[in-house]
Design a protein around this motif. Structure first.
Motif, PDB file in Angstrom:
ATOM      1  N   UNK A 425       0.774  -1.084   0.055  1.00  0.00           N
ATOM      2  CA  UNK A 425      -0.017   0.012  -0.074  1.00  0.00           C
ATOM      3  C   UNK A 425       0.867   1.255   0.038  1.00  0.00           C
ATOM      4  N   UNK A 426       0.682   2.103  -0.773  1.00  0.00           N
ATOM      5  CA  UNK A 426       1.193   3.622  -0.930  1.00  0.00           C
ATOM      6  C   UNK A 426       0.329   4.564  -1.274  1.00  0.00           C
ATOM      7  N   UNK A 427       0.510   5.871  -0.528  1.00  0.00           N
ATOM      8  CA  UNK A 427      -0.528   6.768  -0.662  1.00  0.00           C
ATOM      9  C   UNK A 427      -0.242   7.860   0.302  1.00  0.00           C
ATOM     10  N   UNK A 428      -1.623   8.314   0.411  1.00  0.00           N
ATOM     11  CA  UNK A 428      -1.797   9.585   1.209  1.00  0.00           C
ATOM     12  C   UNK A 428      -3.130   9.508   2.029  1.00  0.00           C
ATOM     13  N   UNK A 429      -3.094  10.275   3.217  1.00  0.00           N
ATOM     14  CA  UNK A 429      -4.310  10.045   3.993  1.00  0.00           C
ATOM     15  C   UNK A 429      -4.350  11.421   4.692  1.00  0.00           C
ATOM     16  N   UNK A 430      -5.880  11.738   4.969  1.00  0.00           N
ATOM     17  CA  UNK A 430      -6.134  13.010   5.856  1.00  0.00           C
ATOM     18  C   UNK A 430      -6.931  12.450   6.648  1.00  0.00           C
ATOM     19  N   UNK A 431      -6.698  12.640   8.136  1.00  0.00           N
ATOM     20  CA  UNK A 431      -7.355  12.172   9.423  1.00  0.00           C
ATOM     21  C   UNK A 431      -8.447  12.792   9.349  1.00  0.00           C
ATOM     22  N   UNK A 432      -8.837  14.127   9.359  1.00  0.00           N
ATOM     23  CA  UNK A 432     -10.096  14.704   9.580  1.00  0.00           C
ATOM     24  C   UNK A 432     -10.003  15.947   8.675  1.00  0.00           C
ATOM     25  N   UNK A 433     -11.082  16.227   7.696  1.00  0.00           N
ATOM     26  CA  UNK A 433     -12.204  14.690   7.450  1.00  0.00           C
ATOM     27  C   UNK A 433     -11.354  13.882   6.714  1.00  0.00           C
ATOM     28  N   UNK A 434     -11.841  12.620   6.796  1.00  0.00           N
ATOM     29  CA  UNK A 434     -11.142  11.410   6.619  1.00  0.00           C
ATOM     30  C   UNK A 434     -11.106  11.358   4.980  1.00  0.00           C
ATOM     31  N   UNK A 435      -9.866  11.385   4.352  1.00  0.00           N
ATOM     32  CA  UNK A 435      -9.612  11.107   3.034  1.00  0.00           C
ATOM     33  C   UNK A 435      -8.760   9.843   2.793  1.00  0.00           C
ATOM     34  N   UNK A 436      -8.669   9.326   1.717  1.00  0.00           N
ATOM     35  CA  UNK A 436      -7.764   8.186   1.644  1.00  0.00           C
ATOM     36  C   UNK A 436      -7.263   8.021   0.419  1.00  0.00           C
ATOM     37  N   UNK A 437      -5.975   8.118  -0.301  1.00  0.00           N
ATOM     38  CA  UNK A 437      -5.570   7.836  -1.472  1.00  0.00           C
ATOM     39  C   UNK A 437      -4.383   6.785  -1.435  1.00  0.00           C
ATOM     40  N   UNK A 438      -4.862   5.615  -1.901  1.00  0.00           N
ATOM     41  CA  UNK A 438      -4.061   4.497  -1.796  1.00  0.00           C
ATOM     42  C   UNK A 438      -3.606   3.714  -3.205  1.00  0.00           C
ATOM     43  N   UNK A 439      -2.438   3.403  -3.409  1.00  0.00           N
ATOM     44  CA  UNK A 439      -2.027   2.720  -4.523  1.00  0.00           C
ATOM     45  C   UNK A 439      -1.882   1.205  -4.023  1.00  0.00           C
ATOM     46  N   UNK A 440      -2.672   0.304  -4.226  1.00  0.00           N
ATOM     47  CA  UNK A 440      -2.727  -1.209  -3.929  1.00  0.00           C
ATOM     48  C   UNK A 440      -2.401  -2.023  -4.836  1.00  0.00           C
ATOM     49  N   UNK A 441      -1.314  -2.846  -4.128  1.00  0.00           N
ATOM     50  CA  UNK A 441      -0.800  -4.167  -5.129  1.00  0.00           C
ATOM     51  C   UNK A 441      -0.839  -5.264  -4.369  1.00  0.00           C
ATOM     52  N   UNK A 442      -1.389  -6.041  -5.042  1.00  0.00           N
ATOM     53  CA  UNK A 442      -1.462  -7.572  -4.253  1.00  0.00           C
ATOM     54  C   UNK A 442      -1.081  -8.551  -5.320  1.00  0.00           C
TER      55      UNK A 442
END
Length: 971
Positions: A425-442
């Motif tokens: 998982x790679x990315x960026x998040x903002x705790x409040x208000x919640x946002x999430x950007x995730x690069x997912x590789x499985x």
């Protein structure tokens, strides 16, 4: 003179008086005061503290104003030692008394011992003993008393080799801590404000391997201290004792080292700040009370650059480095997770606002978090079959975090799954208000490890399969509800799924790829560009109880088991569905579907394979017009195509499909013919053209069925079979080409559990056969006799013994039979090779004998006999050639050459053994030869010729010729 004498006397007297005073002072100081202190000090301790004290020796030096007390020991009322020391020394700075300062130049305490007890009511033993032996003090009413405190100054204070025994009774049981050694150095301490002059101190204490180191500067008025403090190697037993009221877990191992620089000041407000702090936690081991199961273990936790400001309400740390975490989570059968178990019994309580009484919000920041070499184990016992999952090689990196929760935070996480697979998982998040950007590789995630969760909702056992996913996940909760999108691609390879109570494969495929893939959270929407399915295999089985294995996939819900009807809210309506999906195209490559019906005897089994094609434009939102185009093979022989248009799924839109099958082998359907017609199927082909129209759950279908050369087999006992004369009915349904061409229209409601398309079609066909059988004359035709030959003559042909060669004059039969077949294409000739064991065995032995002797069978008899006679002479026959000839000739003595040759052959072939397969090969060869002759010489179509299984019991005539029978049938 008298005056001078008086003066001299007065000076002498004064000197004597001073000397006397000094002597008295010295006697009182050196002897009196020690004597008085040795008696008064124990009395005072007993009077005010209730202690029994002993003093070894007290020494006073009145000239340097020093007191030295040796070997003091005191016991409390329980007879336990409470205070003791080897030596206490102090001296007073006399000359500074004139300035109003009480200055103690040196205080030296050697080998002190203090026992401090924290009692159940959180009081200490010193306070308890004082209160027990001293009445409460009356409030002072002396208004003239000065509020100015006495000025005290300590030049030098030293404590060496001290010991503090701390006993804690405030918690359940007794805990004892022995602090030794306890060393203290304090210099230049004053109790009044001084400009530019602060005392300094150093303290070192140890509890076993645990140490407390404290040094810095100190001022009492005003209170000010600046320095460094370090708690080193604090063991888990010490931490467990003091944290027990607040720590809901059992601390089983670990040590803590905490150090920091600090500054403390108390004027109008208390000011406290720390800097350059360092927290080290090693070998932490947390568990649950009353359980030996592991919960949390870490190799090390390192947090540096810790700073705290009490007044600025600010906390900051450097990077928190955590290594070797092993977290073991378990959910019990009641659904309780062990990590949360200590909090289950707590009730919700209102908490005071942290910002009450101040307008300054609390600020905090962490430079980052780095977690490495860690693992998480998950055990789920709430499932029907327990699940064990684990993450290994877990690494997490989080960039700077702070109280500014609206600021984005970068992160990275990667881990391996215990049973196979890798997640990143790679990315960026903002705790409040919640946002999430995730690069997912499985990659290569083994699906079998999640089998317990699949089997919880479905009767499925995931034996194999690898999941790979690559995409981006975006979540946003700035407004309710949570919205988000996943876009990317997914792939599942080598899937193997079976029913939970069966070892037979249910669904499998080589590869399933979804690309591009987009899923929207709110509203729920799934869009897939292309679904590529390679090598799928589906195994459908109808068990002996009539239930298909696919019906056993879904587990019944409690409502199903109770027989409850779905509520009105659960039923579908005309509103837009809560979940929307669209699929651009589905590409099918080399698919296969196996079907087995175990309600039949023998069991019916067939296979649709080489399935390939596409389905485009699938959706559950109208209007939608998808296309279907699939080709394949049925039963390893027949071709199959499926074409049509697909409306929006789950709606009332119309779907039209056309399924065609060509050259389907009818014998494979023999179990169904046996059940419904009472006969198996020996041969024949089937062509199907099925036109199906679906509107909602209703179906209207036209079934065009063409049976080509259907030949029934043996009778089959079946209670469900029709009682009509089936063979007659089928014969009447055939046209002059032997083809049965019928159309069977059906209609019904797929939601009706009693409706089955296959059974309805079969029943319609059986009814049609029975109707034809009951009206034979309307469909009866005539067959002309074959001119020039009787049926008996035409139905058999003679071969030379041991040869694939017709007897003389037999060709005319083939010619006549070929003419009849060409004139009547409805007739079918069944060719069956045959041998006569006796006649053909001799024929084959004769051929082998001539080959061994090099005799040409086409040569004259006169040339063949000498070779045979020579072979007889060379054999081990007892009779001579002449004796054998006389024996064969008999009494007449006359013997033709042919008879003599036959006699020699009959005798010589007794030594020739045929291979076991010789007769069978000859029978097969005759059948094949006859078929080839009819095809090539008489132009009989291949569709009218069938090669049957050879027989080995054919008859032979008097000339030794073998008779092979023909079988004539209608198509």
């Amino acid at each position: 003179m008298a005056v001078n004498g008086a003066r001299r006397l007065s000076a002498r007297n004064i000197s004597v008086a001073v000397l006397v005073l000094v002597v008295i002072y010295a006697l009182i100081g050196f002897l009196g005061v020690p004597w008085w202190l040795e008696r008064t000090l124990p009395d005072r301790l007993e009077q005010h503290m209730g202690w029994q004290a002993e003093v070894g020796d007290i020494r006073v030096n009145p000239f340097v104003m020093s007191v030295e007390i040796l070997d003091l020991a005191a016991e409390d009322s329980d007879g336990e030692q409470v205070v003791a020391f080897d030596r206490l020394y102090t001296n007073l700075g006399v000359w500074r008394l004139v300035t109003g300062i009480v200055a103690l130049q040196n205080i030296e305490l050697e080998e002190p011992y203090v026992r401090l007890d924290l009692l159940e009511d959180y009081s200490v033993n010193f306070a308890r003993d004082w209160q027990a032996n001293n009445p409460p003090a009356e409030p002072s009413t002396d208004e003239s008393a000065s509020g100015e405190p006495v000025r005290l100054h300590f030049d030098r204070v030293r404590v060496a080799g001290g010991e503090l025994l701390f006993r804690d009774y405030s918690q359940q049981g007794e805990e004892e801590f022995r602090v030794t050694p306890l060393d203290l150095a304090l210099n230049d301490l004053a109790t009044w404000p001084r400009e530019g002059s602060d005392s300094n101190y150093y303290m070192l204490a140890a509890v076993g391997s645990q140490t407390i180191e404290w040094e810095g500067d100190l001022s009492i008025a005003p209170l000010y201290s600046k320095g460094f403090i370090k708690l080193g190697g604090v063991s888990h037993t010490t931490l467990r004792h003091f944290l027990k009221p607040w720590l809901p877990y059992q601390l089983r191992d670990g040590s803590v080292t905490l150090s920091s620089e600090y500054e403390l000041q108390s004027a109008d407000d208390l000011l406290l700040s720390t800097s350059n702090g360092q927290l080290d936690i090693d070998n932490l081991d947390l568990g649950l009370e009353d359980s030996d199961e592991p919960l949390l273990k870490t190799d090390s936790i390192r947090i540096g650059d810790i700073g705290f400001g009490l007044n600025s309400r600010e906390l900051s740390t450097g990077v928190a480095t955590i290594d070797g975490v092993n977290l073991s989570l378990r959910r019990d059968p009641e659904g309780l997770i062990n990590l949360l178990a200590p909090f289950q019994s707590e009730t919700d309580q209102e908490q005071a606002d942290d910002t009450a009484g101040t307008d300054t919000p609390f600020r905090w920041s962490v430079a980052g978090v780095e977690l490495g070499n860690s693992s998480v184990n998950w055990r789920d016992e709430q499932l029907r079959t327990g699940a064990d999952l684990s993450l290994t090689d877990l690494n997490i990196r989080v960039d700077e975090l702070s109280h500014q929760l609206e600021e984005p935070v970068n992160y990275h996480a990667d881990a391996s799954l215990g049973d196979g697979g890798r997640l990143v998982f790679d990315g960026q998040t903002t705790p409040a208000p919640f946002t999430l950007e995730a690069g997912i590789t499985g990659s290569d995630i083994v699906l079998a490890q999640f089998g317990a969760y699949v089997s919880e909702v479905a009767n499925l056992d995931v034996r194999d399969g690898r999941l790979s996913v690559d995409g981006n996940l975006d979540l946003d909760q700035q407004q309710d509800p949570l919205t988000g999108t996943f876009s990317g691609a997914g792939e599942v390879t080598a899937l193997d799924v079976r029913l939970g109570d069966s070892d037979e494969r249910l669904v499998a495929w080589q590869n399933l790829r979804l690309e591009p893939l987009e899923y929207n959270v709110a509203p729920a929407r799934l869009e897939i560009g292309t679904v590529t399915l390679a090598g799928p295999a589906i195994n459908v089985i109808r068990e002996g109880d009539g239930i298909h294995n696919l019906e056993r996939i879904l587990r019944p819900t409690p409502a199903d088991e109770a027989g409850e009807e779905p509520s009105a809210g659960d039923k579908e309506d005309d509103k837009e569905p809560a979940f929307i999906f669209r699929i651009g195209q589905v590409m099918l490559e080399e698919g296969a579907v196996s079907y087995t019906d175990r309600t039949l005897d023998p069991t019916f089994a067939t296979r649709f394979d080489q399935l390939r094609g596409s389905i485009t434009g699938l959706s559950n939102i109208a209007p939608q017009q998808g296309k279907v185009s699939i080709q394949g093979r049925v039963g390893d022989v027949a071709s199959m195509t499926l074409d049509g248009a697909v409306g929006a799924l789950g709606t009332e839109e119309t779907t039209e499909l056309k399924l065609s099958m060509e050259d389907l082998s009818l014998p494979m359907l023999s179990p169904y013919f046996g059940r419904y017609l009472g006969y198996g199927v020996d041969s024949g082909k089937l062509d199907l053209d099925l036109d199906y129209t679906f509107t909602g759950t209703t179906i209207d279908a036209g079934n065009s069925v063409i049976l080509d050369r259907l030949e029934l087999g043996n009778a089959v006992a079946s209670e469900e079979a029709t009682s009509a004369p089936v063979k007659l009915g089928l014969a009447l349904l055939r046209d002059r080409d032997g083809v049965i061409d019928i159309n069977l229209p059906i209609s019904g409601d797929l939601d009706n559990p009693d409706f089955s398309v296959g059974q309805v079609v079969m029943r319609a066909f059986v009814n049609l056969v029975a109707k034809a059988a009951t009206s034979p004359f309307s469909m009866l035709g005539s067959i002309a006799d074959v001119a020039g030959l009787s049926g008996e003559e035409l139905g058999q042909i003679n071969f030379e013994a041991g040869r694939v060669e017709l007897a003389e004059g037999e060709e005319v039969k083939l010619e006549a039979l070929g003419t009849a077949l060409n004139d009547r294409p409805a007739l079918v000739l069944n060719v069956r090779g045959a041998v006569s064991p006796a006649a053909d065995s001799k024929g084959l032995q004769r051929q082998q004998l001539f080959e061994q002797l090099g005799v040409d069978e086409t040569s004259p008899v006169s040339e063949r006999i000498p070779r045979l006679e020579q072979a007889y002479t060379s054999s081990d026959n007892r009779a001579t050639l002449e004796a054998f000839r006389e024996d064969v000739a008999g009494e007449d003595g006359e013997l033709s050459q042919e008879e003599w040759e036959q006699a020699l052959v009959d005798r010589l072939i007794t030594d020739i053994n045929l291979p076991p397969e010789a007769l069978g090969n000859l029978a097969s060869a005759r059948g094949v030869w006859l078929r080839q002759q009819m095809l090539e010489q008489y132009d009989v179509p291949d569709s009218q010729l069938f090669l049957l299984d050879p027989v080995r019991d054919a008859s032979a005539n008097e000339d030794g010729r073998v008779t092979v029978d023909f079988e004539l049938d209608a198509r």
